[in-house]
Enzyme design. Structure first.
Site, PDB file in Angstrom:
ATOM      1  N   CYS B   7       0.868  -1.183   0.000  1.00 22.53           N
ATOM      2  CA  CYS B   7       0.000   0.000   0.000  1.00 22.53           C
ATOM      3  C   CYS B   7       0.903   1.230   0.000  1.00 22.53           C
ATOM      4  O   CYS B   7       2.068   1.132  -0.365  1.00 22.53           O
ATOM      5  CB  CYS B   7      -0.956  -0.005   1.185  1.00 22.53           C
ATOM      6  N   ALA B   8       0.410   2.379   0.421  1.00 22.39           N
ATOM      7  CA  ALA B   8       1.201   3.603   0.303  1.00 22.39           C
ATOM      8  C   ALA B   8       2.426   3.582   1.217  1.00 22.39           C
ATOM      9  O   ALA B   8       3.542   3.768   0.786  1.00 22.39           O
ATOM     10  CB  ALA B   8       0.339   4.816   0.579  1.00 22.39           C
TER      11      ALA B   8
END
Lengths: 446, 101
Positions: B7-8
């Protein structure tokens, strides 16, 4: 309403995807992050040197002598004051990585190019004199910190682009097989390095003949000052937050994307405040990186902490109750993907409204609090963005209880704005649950 | 099986990782499951049998899917609701079905 979600899916998503995948923006974001651990470490020393506890100063002076505060500030300087050097290196490194060039070499070349653009003069006050004179032969720390941030980032990207251009044209010295790869690499970097240094050298000489004087000054006047004016204004900040929230509404990490563009501005503003805070002067900026991390993103992007609290205590539907329990832990540390995707907030026309409205409102309330002087401004202290609210407000303002109070007010505002929308959504879920459970019970009876 | 999540910042996915590990354990499966920030996935994909993206970085899907294709690693985005509710068992099932294809 479904038109709205279709619009988000069809138009916003691909655009945001392109923006997020844009190499230079990615490099900018990832490169600047390299300064974060250092700045947080420096911030710890900054807090220790300025703890607003009565009697603390005398206590420390008794043990460590009168100079204790100055000595505590040594690590503050070395972390904040080399922000541009580290960020420039980081951006060149990350960009080169994306082009599959030798990242370490690219970072090193960029670092040299940055220093080449920096006039080697420091102001010095000789003993017995009152006026400073300029002395050659020193690297001015003022320009390697936040003041040099813009030019460092520009040079990092320009020098890596030159590097890439030359390698892509294959204008490099190749060693015959059998030569160790480390040696080959250093020879490959020779011509690109030469081209970068020559380019910046010529630029420096040309600028020296103009009224700008040096490259730092030119970049500051042409790029830095106007951008800071935009990013440092209420309107500019509202626009930035709106775009972030709009991207999040489509389920895209908005802060991650917009943050890359705004980071140099907001980090620069943070450091200006840090310098003023250390000097005991009035803090010049309201909109710093911490303004958004500490006062706006309460519980994560969209200030969803209020929403989570409502799920935890007031939810009727099992689904929302369950999610509240799951989301509460991460939310305390400002991580809110469970809320955003679990509720879901994204692509949900009902909840997107408060999701965008709350942070925008909080920007305004916090701005009013700080500009009227009721609430202390962020003091240039970088607390990690995962620091729980109420503590983070106290620390980021250099130990002012007004920071914590502002956060409590903001959480309450979030509660109020989310309230009606949450009730609607919770009822809908509750209705779905009761009808589906009666259906299954019918089945079992039938 | 080796399941890579990204994810980020690698934070919210790590929450899901622990749920998936628990689900795998309950099913008596010995899997390696780990989470990394977005760009790191590029480097770690070789160690993975399956790559799953958090929905907030689904704009990376095209890029990653292409990379995955060249390495023979299936890539997909995690179902939004499964992600939000950290439903380890469902995401595990998804990963297994991807690996079978």
């Amino acid at each position: 309403m479904s038109n709205f979600t279709t619009l988000l899916e069809r138009k916003v998503m691909p655009f945001a995807g392109k923006l997020a995948a844009q190499r230079h923006l990615q490099a900018l974001r990832d490169g600047i992050i390299l300064t974060m651990p250092l700045i947080i470490v420096g911030s710890v020393f900054l807090i220790l040197a300025n703890l607003p506890v009565p009697g603390y100063t005398d206590f420390m002076a008794n043990i460590f002598g009168d100079e204790w505060a100055t000595k505590l500030q040594y690590p503050v300087g070395v972390t904040f004051d080399i922000m541009a050097l580290i960020a420039g290196f980081g951006v060149a490194y990350r960009l080169a990585e994306k082009y599959e060039l030798d990242a370490l070499t690219s970072g090193a070349i960029s670092l040299a190019a940055f220093l080449l653009a920096t006039p080697y003069q420091v102001s010095f006050i000789p003993s017995g004199e009152s006026e400073a004179i300029l002395v050659d032969g020193g690297i001015p720390l003022a320009l390697t910190g936040s003041q040099g941030l813009f030019i460092a980032l520009i040079i990092a990207m320009v020098s890596t682009e030159i590097y890439r251009f030359i390698v892509s044209k294959n204008l490099v010295i190749r060693m015959p097989d059998g030569v160790p790869p480390a040696v080959t690499k250093s020879f490959i970097a020779l011509i690109p390095g030469f081209a970068v240094i020559t380019t910046i050298w010529i630029a420096r000489i040309v600028i020296e003949m103009t009224p700008f004087g040096d490259l730092h000054n030119l970049v500051f006047q042409v790029v830095g000052a106007p951008l800071s004016l935009v990013g440092g204004s209420l309107l500019g900040s509202l626009v930035a937050v709106f775009i972030m929230m709009f991207l999040w509404s489509a389920g895209i990490h908005g802060a991650n994307i917009v943050g890359g563009i705004m980071a140099p501005i907001w980090y620069g503003a943070m450091d200006e405040n840090r310098l003023a805070f250390q000097a005991g002067e009035e803090l010049p900026n309201i909109f710093t990186q911490q303004f958004f991390e500490v006062f706006i993103n309460l519980g994560g992007s969209g200030a969803t902490l209020g929403l989570v609290l409502m799920m935890l205590f007031w939810a009727k539907s099992k689904q929302m109750k369950q999610l509240g329990k799951l989301a509460a832990g991460p939310a305390a540390f400002n991580i809110n993907e469970p809320v955003i995707f679990g509720t879901p907030v994204v692509l949900n026309p009902m909840l997107i409204v408060p999701f965008i409205l709350t942070p925008l409102t909080l920007v305004v309330t916090t701005y009013i609090g700080m500009s009227t002087g009721l609430v202390a401004k962020p003091a240039g202290i970088a607390v990690p963005w995962t620091m729980p609210p109420i503590i983070s407000g106290y620390l980021a303002t250099g130990g002012s209880i007004s920071g914590s109070i502002m956060q409590i007010i903001n959480i309450s505002i979030g509660l109020i704005i989310y309230f009606g929308f949450f009730r609607l959504w919770d009822r809908q879920k509750f209705a779905e649950e009761t009808t589906s459970s009666s259906k299954t019970s019918n089945k079992s009876h039938g | 099986m080796n399941i890579l999540l990204c994810c980020a910042a690698g934070m919210s996915t790590s929450l899901l990782v622990s749920r998936m590990e628990k689900a795998a354990k309950e099913q008596g499966k010995d899997y390696t499951i780990w989470a990394v920030p977005g760009e790191q996935a590029r480097k770690q994909i070789d160690k993975a049998d399956v790559l799953l993206l958090g929905p907030q970085v689904r704009f990376m899907l095209n890029d990653m899917a292409e990379l995955g294709k060249s390495k023979g690693v299936p890539v997909d985005v995690i179902n939004t609701l499964h992600y939000g509710t950290a439903d380890g068992a469902e995401v595990l099932k998804h990963a297994e079905s991807m690996a079978e294809k």
